[in-house]
Motif scaffolding. Structure first.
Motif, mmCIF file in Angstrom:
data_model
loop_
_atom_site.group_PDB
_atom_site.id
_atom_site.type_symbol
_atom_site.label_atom_id
_atom_site.label_comp_id
_atom_site.label_asym_id
_atom_site.label_seq_id
_atom_site.Cartn_x
_atom_site.Cartn_y
_atom_site.Cartn_z
ATOM 1 N N SER A 284 7.471 -4.139 24.092
ATOM 2 C CA SER A 284 6.968 -5.399 23.519
ATOM 3 C C SER A 284 7.160 -5.513 22.006
ATOM 4 O O SER A 284 7.599 -6.546 21.500
ATOM 5 N N ARG A 285 6.871 -4.436 21.268
ATOM 6 C CA ARG A 285 7.015 -4.535 19.801
ATOM 7 C C ARG A 285 8.483 -4.690 19.403
ATOM 8 O O ARG A 285 8.817 -5.358 18.433
ATOM 9 N N GLU B 296 9.631 -8.290 19.964
ATOM 10 C CA GLU B 296 9.169 -9.188 18.897
ATOM 11 C C GLU B 296 10.179 -9.224 17.748
ATOM 12 O O GLU B 296 10.524 -10.288 17.230
ATOM 13 N N ASP C 151 13.470 -10.881 18.890
ATOM 14 C CA ASP C 151 13.350 -12.328 19.085
ATOM 15 C C ASP C 151 13.347 -13.096 17.774
ATOM 16 O O ASP C 151 13.670 -14.285 17.753
#
Ligand code: ASP
Ligand code: MG
Length: 412
Positions: free
Chosen positions: A119-120, A123, A126
């Motif tokens: 997830s990190r 981020e 993206d």
């Protein structure tokens, strides 16, 4: 947007100039429309330097502290790489394994990745940035730092590429690809353009050291193509991917040799159920793994058994086997350290017959005796006298068209 993982090994991280040149390459791939995640090794020699310090205190120092120490090399690299990316105008954030969410089991110095929480990293990707992740490291459920075994940053990269669903994982190193035979043995050995995961795994098992085997296992399982290429020049490397039909047109893709094994032979053991089980249970209980095995019928209801183990395991293997001699009433035991395993690999063997015959004829014509043979669907390995290794590899490379004649003549 498609994702690429770039992995930079120790020599590619060897100095600031090289790190900046990698940053420019990453920027160029972003320009081409990719999202890029980066995995780095420690600067060349650094992991060895750190572990030598540990050994000076105690070669048997605690695994936890060795991991704390050795993982520091990669922490230096991620920060430098992130700074280099900033310098060329690319947003980048460095991550240790803990921050990147690379979870591992708790076995210090040889941990295995259990899961990756991306997830990190996503981020950062993206918003057009580059996550720069430490290879070689993991973190346990108890937040302990682990390392994944020497050379494991290849595996970190392949695992991350799998977790991110990357289009490809480019492994930048100091060689420009995987060669059909060791160019130090075979002058003009051809570079392999494309090789299947299974062939690469067979090559690794047969002594090829280009990639850590576990990285290929990950890549195969999650179907992420790997490319091995140099960071010193701008040219395509070797693609390792799923098998495609054209690969079968080539009979033999690669040849490897391996002098790291020794052979143990037992003569005159009873030819009855349970004997092989006893021998190999004894070895496996000591954590010794066996590579090739041959059993043949002898006289008087007796059999002979030969097997190979790695040289570092030899003395333990001899001890285990000697203990069995009495129980098995074996006649004699022999040890041979002067052997080599020579292997040819190719998916083409599945479609075309006669490859083994050609291999054995080629060796026979050079007067090379074969002690043991083992095969898989796409591999033939023979054990021969160590002194003939180079001659065998060279002759087979010629036989199966793995030498670039023009280079060979120029060099001769
Ligand atoms: N730096 C670690 C080692 O030297 C991991 C790697 O380079 O792949 O083993
Ligand atoms: Mg490495």
């Amino acid at each position: 947007m498609p994702i690429l993982v770039h992995k930079y090994g120790g020599t590619s991280m060897g100095n600031i100039e090289r790190i900046l040149s990698n940053a420019r390459r990453i920027a160029a791939d972003i320009q081409k429309g990719y999202q890029v995640a980066v995995v780095v090794s420690a600067m060349s020699g650094e992991t060895n330097r750190l572990l030598a310090l540990a050994d000076e205190i105690d070669p048997h120092s605690s695994g936890r502290e060795r991991d704390m120490l050795a993982s520091a090399g990669e922490q230096v690299s991620i920060a430098l790489m992130a700074m280099a990316l900033h310098k060329v105008g690319v947003e980048a954030v460095s991550f240790t394994a803990l921050q990147a969410g690379i979870h591992s089991d708790p076995f210090h110095t040889r941990a295995k990745i259990t899961s990756i929480d991306t997830s990190r990293l996503r981020e950062v990707l993206d918003r057009g940035g580059v996550p720069v992740v430490a290879g070689f490291q993991g973190v346990t459920d108890n937040m302990e730092i682990t390392t994944l075994g020497r050379g494991a940053s290849d595996t970190s990269a392949a695992a991350l590429a799998a977790a991110l669903g990357a289009e490809r994982c480019d492994i930048y190193t100091d060689v420009d690809g995987v060669y059909a035979a060791d160019p130090r043995i075979v002058r003009g050995a051809k570079k392999i353009e494309r090789i299947s995961f299974d062939e690469m795994l067979e090559m690794a098992g047969a002594g090829s050291k280009v990639l850590q085997t576990r990285s290929v296992v990950f890549a195969k399982k999650y179907r992420v193509p790997l490319q091995v290429l140099t960071s010193f020049e701008d040219k395509p490397g070797t693609m390792i991917s799923e098998e495609v039909k054209e690969m079968e047109d080539i009979l033999v893709t690669g040849i490897c040799s391996d002098k790291t094994e020794a052979r143990i032979t037992l003569w005159g053991i009873p030819d009855q159920p349970g004997i092989a089980a006893q021998i190999f249970e004894g070895l496996s209980n000591q954590g010794i793994s066996v590579d090739m095995i041959i059993q043949s019928k002898g006289q008087d209801g007796l059999a002979n058994m030969s097997f190979t183990v790695t040289k570092p395991d030899l003395s333990d293997a001899v001890r285990v086997t000697e203990k069995l001699i009495d129980t098995l009433k074996a006649r004699q035991m022999g040890v041979d350290e002067k052997i080599a395993k020579v292997t040819i690999v190719g998916v083409g063997m599945k479609a075309h017959g006669g490859v083994a015959a050609r291999m054995f004829r080629c060796l026979a014509d050079k007067g090379i005796n074969i002690y043991m043979i083992s095969t898989s669907e796409i591999r033939i390995s023979v054990v021969i006298d160590e002194d003939y290794t180079e001659l065998a590899v060279r002759s087979l490379a010629k036989e199966f068209d793995l030498v670039d004649e023009s280079v060979e003549e120029k060099g001769a």
